[in-house]
Design a protein around this motif. Structure first.
Motif, mmCIF file in Angstrom:
data_model
loop_
_atom_site.group_PDB
_atom_site.id
_atom_site.type_symbol
_atom_site.label_atom_id
_atom_site.label_comp_id
_atom_site.label_asym_id
_atom_site.label_seq_id
_atom_site.Cartn_x
_atom_site.Cartn_y
_atom_site.Cartn_z
ATOM 1 N N ARG A 311 12.151 23.296 -18.001
ATOM 2 C CA ARG A 311 10.992 24.197 -17.993
ATOM 3 C C ARG A 311 10.959 25.047 -19.253
ATOM 4 O O ARG A 311 9.898 25.289 -19.833
ATOM 5 C CB ARG A 311 11.000 25.069 -16.740
ATOM 6 N N LEU A 312 12.122 25.501 -19.687
ATOM 7 C CA LEU A 312 12.137 26.350 -20.880
ATOM 8 C C LEU A 312 11.732 25.557 -22.131
ATOM 9 O O LEU A 312 11.023 26.075 -22.996
ATOM 10 C CB LEU A 312 13.521 26.983 -21.083
ATOM 11 N N LEU A 313 12.162 24.314 -22.196
ATOM 12 C CA LEU A 313 11.769 23.494 -23.351
ATOM 13 C C LEU A 313 10.243 23.425 -23.443
ATOM 14 O O LEU A 313 9.661 23.545 -24.520
ATOM 15 C CB LEU A 313 12.347 22.084 -23.212
ATOM 16 N N ARG A 314 9.596 23.256 -22.293
ATOM 17 C CA ARG A 314 8.133 23.233 -22.302
ATOM 18 C C ARG A 314 7.566 24.560 -22.789
ATOM 19 O O ARG A 314 6.586 24.598 -23.511
ATOM 20 C CB ARG A 314 7.603 22.866 -20.920
ATOM 21 N N LYS A 315 8.208 25.646 -22.405
ATOM 22 C CA LYS A 315 7.728 26.954 -22.863
ATOM 23 C C LYS A 315 7.887 27.097 -24.368
ATOM 24 O O LYS A 315 7.015 27.633 -25.034
ATOM 25 C CB LYS A 315 8.486 28.073 -22.159
ATOM 26 N N TRP A 316 9.010 26.646 -24.876
ATOM 27 C CA TRP A 316 9.196 26.727 -26.333
ATOM 28 C C TRP A 316 8.102 25.931 -27.043
ATOM 29 O O TRP A 316 7.551 26.363 -28.038
ATOM 30 C CB TRP A 316 10.582 26.181 -26.711
ATOM 31 N N LEU A 317 7.796 24.775 -26.495
ATOM 32 C CA LEU A 317 6.762 23.950 -27.115
ATOM 33 C C LEU A 317 5.385 24.588 -26.992
ATOM 34 O O LEU A 317 4.517 24.387 -27.824
ATOM 35 C CB LEU A 317 6.716 22.580 -26.433
ATOM 36 N N LYS A 325 13.412 34.667 -38.829
ATOM 37 C CA LYS A 325 14.764 34.960 -38.317
ATOM 38 C C LYS A 325 14.990 34.332 -36.958
ATOM 39 O O LYS A 325 16.019 33.712 -36.709
ATOM 40 C CB LYS A 325 14.938 36.485 -38.187
ATOM 41 N N GLN A 326 13.999 34.537 -36.079
ATOM 42 C CA GLN A 326 14.138 33.988 -34.729
ATOM 43 C C GLN A 326 14.252 32.467 -34.759
ATOM 44 O O GLN A 326 15.039 31.877 -34.025
ATOM 45 C CB GLN A 326 12.924 34.365 -33.882
ATOM 46 N N ILE A 327 13.441 31.869 -35.612
ATOM 47 C CA ILE A 327 13.485 30.406 -35.700
ATOM 48 C C ILE A 327 14.850 29.967 -36.214
ATOM 49 O O ILE A 327 15.485 29.053 -35.671
ATOM 50 C CB ILE A 327 12.378 29.872 -36.636
ATOM 51 N N GLU A 328 15.319 30.650 -37.247
ATOM 52 C CA GLU A 328 16.602 30.252 -37.831
ATOM 53 C C GLU A 328 17.761 30.474 -36.860
ATOM 54 O O GLU A 328 18.735 29.715 -36.853
ATOM 55 C CB GLU A 328 16.831 30.977 -39.162
ATOM 56 N N ASN A 329 17.604 31.491 -36.052
ATOM 57 C CA ASN A 329 18.584 31.742 -35.006
ATOM 58 C C ASN A 329 18.742 30.518 -34.091
ATOM 59 O O ASN A 329 19.843 30.075 -33.781
ATOM 60 C CB ASN A 329 18.105 32.958 -34.211
ATOM 61 N N LEU A 581 12.566 27.109 -43.966
ATOM 62 C CA LEU A 581 11.295 27.781 -43.683
ATOM 63 C C LEU A 581 10.930 28.679 -44.839
ATOM 64 O O LEU A 581 11.809 29.254 -45.490
ATOM 65 C CB LEU A 581 11.443 28.625 -42.414
ATOM 66 N N ASN A 582 9.652 28.785 -45.121
ATOM 67 C CA ASN A 582 9.239 29.715 -46.170
ATOM 68 C C ASN A 582 8.029 30.498 -45.727
ATOM 69 O O ASN A 582 7.343 30.131 -44.765
ATOM 70 C CB ASN A 582 8.966 28.961 -47.477
ATOM 71 N N ARG A 583 7.795 31.599 -46.425
ATOM 72 C CA ARG A 583 6.621 32.413 -46.095
ATOM 73 C C ARG A 583 5.569 32.297 -47.184
ATOM 74 O O ARG A 583 4.666 33.101 -47.286
ATOM 75 C CB ARG A 583 7.032 33.880 -45.917
ATOM 76 N N GLN A 646 8.882 25.155 -35.903
ATOM 77 C CA GLN A 646 8.661 26.510 -35.412
ATOM 78 C C GLN A 646 9.155 26.764 -33.987
ATOM 79 O O GLN A 646 9.208 27.903 -33.551
ATOM 80 C CB GLN A 646 7.188 26.906 -35.587
ATOM 81 N N ILE A 647 9.546 25.704 -33.277
ATOM 82 C CA ILE A 647 10.232 25.975 -32.020
ATOM 83 C C ILE A 647 11.737 26.039 -32.250
ATOM 84 O O ILE A 647 12.507 26.329 -31.337
ATOM 85 C CB ILE A 647 9.924 24.947 -30.898
ATOM 86 N N GLY A 648 12.158 25.761 -33.463
ATOM 87 C CA GLY A 648 13.591 25.811 -33.769
ATOM 88 C C GLY A 648 14.269 24.470 -33.654
ATOM 89 O O GLY A 648 15.477 24.383 -33.477
ATOM 90 N N SER A 649 13.473 23.407 -33.753
ATOM 91 C CA SER A 649 14.040 22.065 -33.658
ATOM 92 C C SER A 649 14.235 21.459 -35.040
ATOM 93 O O SER A 649 13.576 21.862 -35.999
ATOM 94 C CB SER A 649 13.083 21.178 -32.856
#
Ligand code: ADP
Ligand code: MG
Length: 870
Positions: A311-317, A325-329, A581-583, A646-649
C-alpha cells in the motif's frame, strides 16, 4: 382491516430509518430481507425468493441467508454497490417478553468495509468526503480498514477547485464519496468522477456547515492529541469536509472507530502533481486497455513482502516528492540495500513473516477479530527485535534512525505469547484459544474435564467386566450427551440399573446415574472453560487495543522498509541505476529505457535512447517518425524515469540527471472518450486547455499526437499555436510527437524547439524499425508498410502504393501553406481562451464577495486578460 404483524411492523419501522440500505433483519439463525430488498437480494445473490405472512392480505416477498455465512453475502452486495444495514436481536430471545428487541448495529458500505476477501490487500480502500462551493473545496478521506485519515483543501474559483478534486480523487480512487449539494450541482464534475472513478456517491444536505461545531467534533474525536488539529482550525474547507466524514463514520460504524488515531493534513502542491489522465496514460497502476496490473508500472515495481509495504508503494507512486533531500534520503536507503545482498536477503526473509498488522489491529480494535488474528499479530511482531538488529548492523544512518523509531513491542508480544495457544479455532466461542498456565481457574476446569475422561475410561472398563459385554462402549454426541452403547445382540445381558436413552438400528443406548454425574462434571467444566476463555480473550483484546497507536507507528516504519527493499530488488533485477537530481530544470538521460515495454518484449532487444531537455535551447522536442516507430514509448519512458526518480527509485537508464519537476502532464490525441458525452476532440481540447492554464516552467509536458481529432488544418494550427504558447510563455519542457510534419518548421522559428525523429529503414516494400532517436525530422509515415506488417491483403497494399504515387505527383505538398494560414487559425485558439475568460467573468457572484475578495478577483482577471492579449 388487515394490519402488519408486530414483527413485520418492527421491520418496517427499522427499514424506514435506513431507506438507502438493504436491511439484513435477524430472525433466529437467519438474516431475512423483505419486500423490495428481498427481490433485489435474491436477484443479486442468486438465492431463492420465498414469502412470509406479514398480516396483510398478500404475503411479503422474503429471502434470507444463514447468519454464519452472512459476511460473504454482505460483502458481495457491497461490492456490487449496495449499502447493507445489519439489524441484530439485541436481547436474548429466551428472556424477551413479547417481541425481541432489534437494532441496526452496523452499516456496511463500499467505503467502510473492514475486512473480507474483496479488499485488495495491497491497495487502500478509501471513503472520501468532499465539500465544494464557489470559493473552494475541502477533501478528507479515511481507510476504515487501516485507520489512516487525511485531509486537504483548495481555495480558488470553482473550475480550479474541480481540478483539485479530480486530481486528488484520481490519486486515491475512493470506492465511496460523501459530498454536499455543491458538488452534486456541478454536473460536469460529477460526470467525470462517475466516468473515471465510479464511486458510490452519498449526497448530504448543506444544512450543517457550522465550522465551530465541526472543530469541536474533530477535537473530541482525536482527543486533542493530534497536532494537525491546531493547523486545521485555519482550514475551513478541510474542517467541514472532515466533520462530515466523521459524522458519516459515526452514523455507519456506530462508534467502532477507535482504530482511527491519526489525521494528516497535507497540501497537494507539496508533491508532484499528476492529473487522472496522466496517471492512466502512464499506466502506473493499470494498463489503459485491459485495466490490469500486469503490464502496468506497479507490476514491475511491486516486490514488497507485506501488505503494508504494498500500500505504501502505491502512495509513493501517487505522491512523488519535490524535495531533493527527501528524495536522496530514500535513494540512499535503496542504494545501500541494493549493494548489500546479504542484508537484502535477511530483511526480506524477516518481512515475509509479517502479516497485515494495520488491518489486524483495526479488526482487533473493532472487536471482530478471531484468535487467529491475534496469533497472526503475535507472529508478526515476534520478528521485530531481529529486524531491528539487522538494521542496526547496517550502520547506515537512515536505517539506524528507523530502528530507533521502531518500537520492539516486546511487552505486547509477551502478553500475547503468555496467553494465546498456537492453533486457535476460527470461532472465539468454542474455546481452544488460551494457553495452559495463563489462568489457574481455566487450568482447573480443563483438568476436571480431563479427569472426567479418565473416569469415563475406567467406567467403561468396569461396566464391561460387570456385564460381561465385550463390545460395550461409552460414547458421546452433542445432542444426546454421554451414553453406554450396547449392540442389539448383547441386549439380554444389560444390567438392571441401565436406563434406556435411545434406540438405534443395531444398538441401544443407555445411561446410569454414575454416568450422568460424570457427564455433568465434564460438560459443566467445559461450558465454564469456554465461557472463561471468551472472557479472557476479550480482556487481552482490550489490553492490545490500548496499544494501537504504537502498533500503527511500527507498521508504518515496516512499510517504509519494505518499499525500500522492493525498490532495491527491482533495481537489481532490471538493471536500474541511481539518478542524480538537479534544480536547474535539466533532464539528461543516457540510454534510457521504458521499464514495462522492456519487460514485455523480452525476446527482442529494447533499444535504449538518450534525452536531453532544459528550459532554454532544448525545451520543446518535436518528434516525428513512422507509426510504430516508438515515439509514444520514448516519451513515456522519460516521464516514467522522472517519476521513478522523484519517488526515490533507481531508474532504467545508464545514467540520469533529473531536474525535479512539479507536474507531469500527458495528453494523448484522439483517445476515445465518448462515454463522457463529449466529442473526442472536445475532450482533447479540454485537456490541452488545462495544460496551458496549469503548467509551469518546472513542468514536464507530453503531447502525443494532439490535434488528431479534427480536420488536418484545424488540428495542425492548434498544435502549432500550442507549441508557440508553451515555448514563449510557459517555458515547460515538452515532448510533442506529431504526425504533422509541418510542425518541424518551428525549429527555425522558435527558440528552444528541436526536431527529433525515430529511425526506421525502408527495405523494398518492408520496413525495419531501428528505434533510435536522432536529431532531425522525417515526413515518411510508412503507413502502407505498417499496413502490410499488419497483414492487409497484398492487392490492397499494391493498390495503395499506386494511389500514393499518383497523389504525391499531382500534389506537391506545400509546406508553407499552414504557416500562411497560421494567424487565422491561431485566432481559433484565442477564441477558446476568450470563451474561458468570459465564462469566468460571467460566473462571478458579486453579491457573495467581500471587498477583499472582490479586489483579488479583479486583480486575477486583469492578469489573465493581459496574458490573453499577449
Ligand atoms: P509510435 O508511438 O511511434 O507509433 P510506439 O511507441 O507505440 O510507437 O511503439 C510501438 C511498439 O514498438 C511498442 O509497443 C514496442 O513493442 C516497440 N518499441 C517501442 N520502442 C522500442 C524500443 N526503444 N526498443 C524496442 N522496441 C520498442
Ligand atoms: Mg504513438
Amino acid at each position: 382491516m388487515a394490519t402488519l404483524t408486530p414483527m413485520m411492523q418492527q421491520y418496517v419501522d427499522t427499514k424506514e430509518k435506513y431507506k438507502d440500505a438493504l436491511l439484513f433483519f435477524r430472525l433466529g439463525d437467519f438474516y431475512e430481507m423483505f419486500f423490495e430488498d428481498a427481490k433485489t437480494a435474491s436477484r443479486e445473490l442468486e438465492i431463492a425468493l420465498t414469502s412470509r405472512d406479514c398480516g396483510l392480505d398478500e404475503k411479503a416477498p422474503m429471502c434470507g441467508v444463514p447468519h454464519h455465512v452472512a459476511e460473504t453475502y454482505i460483502t458481495r452486495l457491497v461490492d456490487r454497490g449496495y449499502k447493507v444495514a445489519v439489524c441484530e436481536q439485541v436481547e436474548d430471545p429466551a428472556l424477551a417478553k413479547g417481541l425481541v428487541k432489534r437494532e441496526v448495529v452496523r452499516i456496511v458500505t463500499p467505503g467502510t468495509i473492514m475486512d473480507g476477501s474483496l479488499l485488495d490487500e495491497k491497495s487502500n480502500n478509501f471513503l472520501a468526503s468532499i465539500f465544494l462551493d464557489e470559493y473552494g473545496a475541502g477533501l478528507s478521506y479515511v481507510d476504515n480498514s487501516t485507520g489512516e485519515m487525511y485531509t486537504t483543501e483548495f481555495i480558488g474559483e470553482e473550475e480550479n477547485s474541480s481540478r483539485f478534486i479530480l486530481d486528488e480523487l484520481g490519486k486515491i480512487m475512493p470506492s465511496e464519496v460523501v459530498c454536499n449539494e455543491g458538488l452534486i450541482r456541478n454536473k460536469k464534475l460529477v460526470t467525470v468522477i462517475m466516468d473515471k472513478i465510479n464511486p458510490y456517491i452519498n449526497a448530504l444536505d448543506d444544512l450543517s456547515n457550522d465550522v465551530e461545531n465541526y472543530n469541536e467534533l474533530i477535537s473530541g474525536f482525536f482527543n486533542d492529541k493530534n497536532i494537525e488539529i491546531e493547523r486545521l482550525k485555519e482550514k475551513i474547507y478541510s474542517t467541514i469536509s472532515l466533520g462530515k466524514l466523521l459524522n458519516y463514520l459515526k452514523d455507519t460504524q456506530f462508534n467502532a472507530v477507535d482504530h482511527i488515531k491519526e489525521l494528516q493534513y497535507y497540501e497537494p502542491e507539496h508533491y508532484m502533481l499528476m492529473d487522472i489522465n496522466t496517471r492512466s496514460n502512464l499506466e502506473i497502476h493499470e494498463t489503459m486497455r485491459s485495466k490490469e496490473k500486469r503490464g502496468a508500472l506497479i507490476g514491475i515495481l511491486d516486490k514488497t513482502q507485506t501488505a503494508m509495504g504494498g500500500r505504501l508503494l502505491r502512495k509513493w507512486l501517487e505522491q512523488p516528492l519535490l524535495d531533493k533531500k527527501q528524495i536522496e534520503n530514500r535513494l540512499d536507503m535503496v542504494e545501500f540495500i541494493k549493494n548489500n545482498p546479504f542484508h537484502l536477503e535477511e530483511i526480506r526473509d524477516i518481512l515475509k513473516n509479517i502479516y497485515d498488522i494495520e488491518r489486524l489491529i483495526s479488526k482487533i480494535s473493532n472487536g471482530n477479530c478471531s484468535g487467529r488474528d491475534m496469533v497472526a499479530l503475535r507472529q508478526s511482531i515476534e520478528n521485530i527485535p531481529g529486524l531491528k538488529g539487522v538494521l542496526l548492523e547496517t550502520n547506515l544512518s537512515q536505517f539506524v534512525k528507523l530502528q530507533e523509531d521502531m518500537d520492539d513491542l516486546i511487552d505486547i508480544h509477551t502478553i500475547l505469547n503468555d496467553s494465546l495457544g498456537d492453533n486457535p479455532p476460527l470461532s472465539v466461542k468454542e474455546g481452544g484459544i488460551i494457553k495452559e498456565g495463563y489462568n489457574e481457574y481455566l487450568d482447573d476446569l480443563r483438568a476436571s474435564k480431563l479427569k472426567g475422561k479418565e473416569w469415563l475410561a475406567r467406567l467403561e472398563a468396569e461396566e464391561r467386566n460387570r456385564s460381561g459385554i465385550k463390545t460395550l462402549k461409552v460414547g458421546f454426541n452433542r445432542v444426546m450427551g454421554y451414553y453406554i452403547d450396547i449392540r442389539k445382540s448383547s441386549i439380554d445381558s444389560v444390567p438392571e440399573n441401565y436406563i434406556r436413552k435411545q434406540t438405534l438400528a443395531n444398538s441401544e443406548r443407555y445411561y446410569t446415574t454414575e454416568l450422568k454425574e460424570i457427564e455433568d462434571k465434564i460438560l459443566g467444566a467445559d461450558d465454564k472453560a469456554i465461557q472463561l476463555e471468551y472472557e479472557l480473550f476479550q480482556e487481552i483484546r482490550e489490553i492490545i487495543k490500548k496499544e494501537i497507536e504504537r502498533l500503527q507507528r511500527t507498521s508504518k516504519l515496516l512499510a517504509v522498509l519494505d518499499v525500500v527493499l522492493s525498490l532495491a530488488i527491482v533495481a537489481n533485477a532490471n538493471n536500474f541505476t541511481r539518478p542524480s537530481l538537479n534544480r536547474k530544470g535539466i533532464i539528461d538521460i543516457e540510454e534510457g529505457r521504458h521499464p514495462v515495454v522492456e519487460a514485455t518484449i523480452k525476446h527482442q532487444l529494447f533499444v535504449p535512447n538518450d534525452a536531453y531537455m532544459d528550459t532554454r535551447d532544448d525545451m520543446v522536442h518535436i518528434i516525428t517518425g513512422p507509426n510504430m516507430a516508438g515515439k509514444s514509448t520514448f516519451m513515456r519512458q522519460i516521464a516514467i524515469i522522472v517519476l521513478l526518480a522523484q519517488i526515490g527509485s533507481f531508474v532504467p537508464s545508464k545514467r540520469a540527471d533529473i531536474g525535479i519537476v512539479d507536474r507531469i502532464f500527458t495528453r494523448i490525441g484522439a483517445s476515445d472518450n465518448l462515454s463522457q458525452g463529449e466529442s473526442t476532440f472536445m475532450v482533447e481540447m479540454n485537456e490541452v486547455s488545462n495544460i496551458l492554464r496549469f503548467a509551469t516552467p518546472r513542468s514536464l509536458i507530453i503531447l502525443d499526437e494532439v490535434g488528431r481529432g479534427t480536420s488536418t488544418y484545424d488540428g495542425l494550427s492548434i498544435a502549432w499555436a500550442v507549441v508557440e504558447y508553451i515555448s514563449d510563455k510557459i517555458k515547460a519542457k515538452t515532448l510533442f510527437a506529431t504526425h504533422y510534419h509541418e510542425l518541424t518548421q518551428l525549429q527555425t522559428k522558435l527558440k528552444g524547439v528541436k526536431n527529433f525523429t525515430i529511425t526506421a529503414e525502408e527495405q523494398g516494400d518492408d520496413i525495419i524499425f531501428l528505434r533510435k532517436i536522432v536529431k532531425g525530422s522525417t515526413n515518411q509515415s510508412f503507413g502502407i508498410q505498417v499496413a502490410k506488417l499488419a497483414g492487409i491483403r497484398k492487392e490492397v497494399i499494391q493498390r495503395a502504393n499506386e494511389v500514393l504515387a499518383t497523389i504525391e505527383n499531382s500534389h506537391d505538398i506545400n509546406m508553407d501553406e499552414p504557416v500562411q494560414k497560421k494567424n487565422q487559425k491561431q485566432m481559433n485558439l484565442m477564441d477558446y481562451r476568450k470563451d474561458f475568460y468570459i465564462d469566468r467573468v460571467r460566473n462571478i457572484d458579486i453579491n457573495g464577495l467581500t471587498p477583499m475578495d472582490a479586489l483579488n478577483t479583479l486583480n486575477n482577471l486583469v492578469d489573465d486578460a493581459r496574458k490573453l492579449k499577449e
